[in-house]
Design an enzyme around this catalytic site. Structure first.
Site, short mmCIF file in Angstrom:
data_model
loop_
_atom_site.label_atom_id
_atom_site.label_comp_id
_atom_site.label_asym_id
_atom_site.label_seq_id
_atom_site.Cartn_x
_atom_site.Cartn_y
_atom_site.Cartn_z
CG ASP A 17 -0.45 0.06 2.52
OD1 ASP A 17 0.59 0.72 2.70
OD2 ASP A 17 -1.04 -0.50 3.45
CE LYS A 18 0.09 8.43 -1.69
NZ LYS A 18 -0.92 9.41 -2.02
#
Length: 153
Positions: A17-18
């Site tokens: 994820d980011k």
């Protein structure tokens, strides 16, 4: 950009994820990628996770026993504390499946904030000292070792 690689159509094996960082594999072999990601193969992924508090035995046990978040059972194969400071701790968390935001959701359910999350290993293949944004090809031995893990159990 993965400059310096001749292969067309390289795709990531899984995702981060980011807000996460660490080891990410790329391949042009979709069968190999799917086998590494298949929950039935149970290929281990190891993370170093900084949390916003001290970790006690009860927290570690609950993470291995599992929690329910939005109908998903989220648990770790193995959890151990790496080190602790006055206000936070670093855990090593091993998963054998990877649901979306698995570790973050598990910690959130337990009221624990994830401060940093770094994937350090996939199937025993370590991130090592590869710098952020750096890439390198896998050796034939590394590929063979990963392929051996994808046989259904």
């Amino acid at each position: 950009c993965l400059s310096g690689f001749e292969h067309a159509h390289l795709s990531p094996v899984g995702r981060l994820d980011k807000a996460s960082e660490g080891l990410l594999l790329f391949t042009n072999d979709t069968q190999f990628a799917n086998a590494l990601l298949d929950p039935e193969t149970h290929v281990a992924k190891t993370y170093h996770v900084q949390i916003d508090r001290q970790a006690d035995a009860a927290l570690l046990e609950t993470m291995t026993r599992g929690v329910i978040h939005d109908g998903d059972v989220l648990k770790a194969r193995r959890v151990r504390q790496l080190r602790a400071g006055e206000k936070n701790a670093w855990l090593e968390i091993e998963l054998d499946e990877g649901r979306n935001r698995h570790i973050r959701r598990m910690l959130e359910t337990l009221g624990v904030e994830c401060l940093r999350l770094v994937r350090v290993s996939i199937g025993g293949l370590p991130l090592g000292d590869l710098e952020k944004g750096a890439v390198r090809p896998l050796s034939e031995t590394e590929v063979r070792n990963l392929r051996s893990l994808t046989r259904r159990r």
